[in-house]
Design a protein around this motif. Structure first.
Motif, short mmCIF file in Angstrom:
data_model
loop_
_atom_site.label_atom_id
_atom_site.label_comp_id
_atom_site.label_asym_id
_atom_site.label_seq_id
_atom_site.Cartn_x
_atom_site.Cartn_y
_atom_site.Cartn_z
N LEU A 192 0.85 -1.19 0.00
CA LEU A 192 0.00 0.00 0.00
C LEU A 192 0.89 1.24 0.00
N SER A 232 -4.36 10.52 3.38
CA SER A 232 -4.43 9.42 2.41
C SER A 232 -4.89 8.13 3.07
N CYS A 233 -4.44 7.88 4.30
CA CYS A 233 -4.86 6.67 5.02
C CYS A 233 -6.36 6.71 5.30
N CYS A 237 -8.53 8.43 3.61
CA CYS A 237 -9.17 8.34 2.29
C CYS A 237 -9.26 6.90 1.82
N ASN A 238 -8.16 6.16 1.97
CA ASN A 238 -8.13 4.76 1.52
C ASN A 238 -9.08 3.89 2.32
N ARG A 239 -9.37 4.30 3.55
CA ARG A 239 -10.26 3.51 4.39
C ARG A 239 -11.73 3.82 4.14
N VAL A 244 -13.58 3.85 -4.40
CA VAL A 244 -12.37 3.67 -5.21
C VAL A 244 -12.26 4.72 -6.32
N ARG A 291 -11.00 7.94 -4.85
CA ARG A 291 -9.60 7.77 -4.46
C ARG A 291 -8.69 7.76 -5.68
N TRP A 312 -5.65 10.31 -6.56
CA TRP A 312 -4.30 9.80 -6.82
C TRP A 312 -3.79 10.27 -8.18
N LEU A 371 -3.38 1.71 -4.28
CA LEU A 371 -4.66 2.03 -3.63
C LEU A 371 -5.12 0.95 -2.66
N GLY A 372 -4.42 -0.17 -2.65
CA GLY A 372 -4.78 -1.24 -1.73
C GLY A 372 -6.10 -1.92 -2.05
N VAL A 373 -6.39 -2.09 -3.35
CA VAL A 373 -7.63 -2.75 -3.77
C VAL A 373 -7.30 -3.83 -4.81
#
Length: 264
Positions: free
Chosen positions: A99, A169-170, A172-174, A178, A181, A185, A209-211
């Protein structure tokens, strides 16, 4: 309609974000005259005499897309001040669980741990956007930091700015969808590269993006259907910046306002 989660409220940066969204401009963070070389904004903010003193310790280097500058637990030998390149700070739980926790462009410096008195990196520093950077040895950074001059002051301010970016950002990512986000990005990347078009694979975006890749594909497809971007053969082209800003969550405005504020 997209709703901001309470934990991602505008908070004390709310007025900055509101004013910023009212005055968003098409210019890049690295805006420059046509044909002029890109410069690192942090270094450019130094008084001329201090910058001149630093010059013998600065070397222009080319950063290659995908190049790893640091690995977790690795000693930091050099810091990098990007000109027209981007360095992603990546947290790794495993080889497949990655991530992006921070993005460093022409507004800052990669290797900030050195300034904080730490010799080793806790993240992987990966070149996300190829280009040039000014490289300085960690020893030279420590010497300059001990002078308590303008570089010391700017790096303190930048430390806060990067922390604000990482925190926002953390959140936002949570909490955000998508597509919002992804819009954020892409805008952050575009700002730092100063380009409308850049190479980007779905695999890389998914990691940043961790997805899952499917989620990135669906979000990118929605942005493309809205004619905000064009995505073809690993190349993303931003077609409508204003539309992308409207699609992004408030996090983009908050992060950019904080970045610009520390330098201005």
């Amino acid at each position: 309609m997209f709703t901001v989660h309470p934990f991602c409220d505008l908070g004390r940066f709310g007025w900055k974000a509101i004013m910023y969204t009212k005055n968003l401009k098409d210019g890049f963070l690295n805006h420059r005259a046509k044909g002029a070389p890109a410069v690192n904004r942090l270094l450019a903010a130094l008084p001329k005499n201090e910058y001149k003193r630093l010059l013998p310790n600065l070397k222009t280097v080319n950063l290659v897309l995908g190049e790893a500058l640091y690995q977790p637990g690795e000693a930091i030998k050099y810091v990098y001040f990007p000109n027209d390149s981007i360095i992603s700070l990546i947290s790794e739980l495993s080889e497949t669980s990655l991530l992006e926790v921070g993005m460093v462009g022409n507004e800052g410096m990669a290797g900030l741990a050195v300034f904080m008195g730490v010799n080793y990196s806790s993240t992987r520093a990966l070149v996300q956007g190829a280009g040039t950077a000014m490289r300085m040895s960690s020893a030279a950074v420590r010497t300059e930091a001990n002078r308590l001059g303008n570089l010391h002051h700017l790096l303190h301010r930048y430390s806060h700015s990067l922390l604000a970016q990482v925190s926002q950002s953390c959140a936002c990512n949570r909490f955000h969808f998508v597509d919002a986000r992804l819009a954020r990005w892409l805008l952050m990347t575009k700002d730092r590269l100063g380009a409308e078009e850049f190479p980007l694979t779905q695999e890389f975006l998914a990691s940043m993006l961790g997805v899952r890749r499917e989620g990135v594909s669906k979000a990118a497809g929605a942005l493309q259907a809205a004619k905000l971007i064009r995505y073809s053969r690993g190349i993303i082209t931003v077609l409508n910046r204003r539309g992308l800003e409207a699609k992004s969550c408030a996090c983009y405005a908050i992060i950019k306002a904080e970045t610009d504020a520390y330098l201005n």
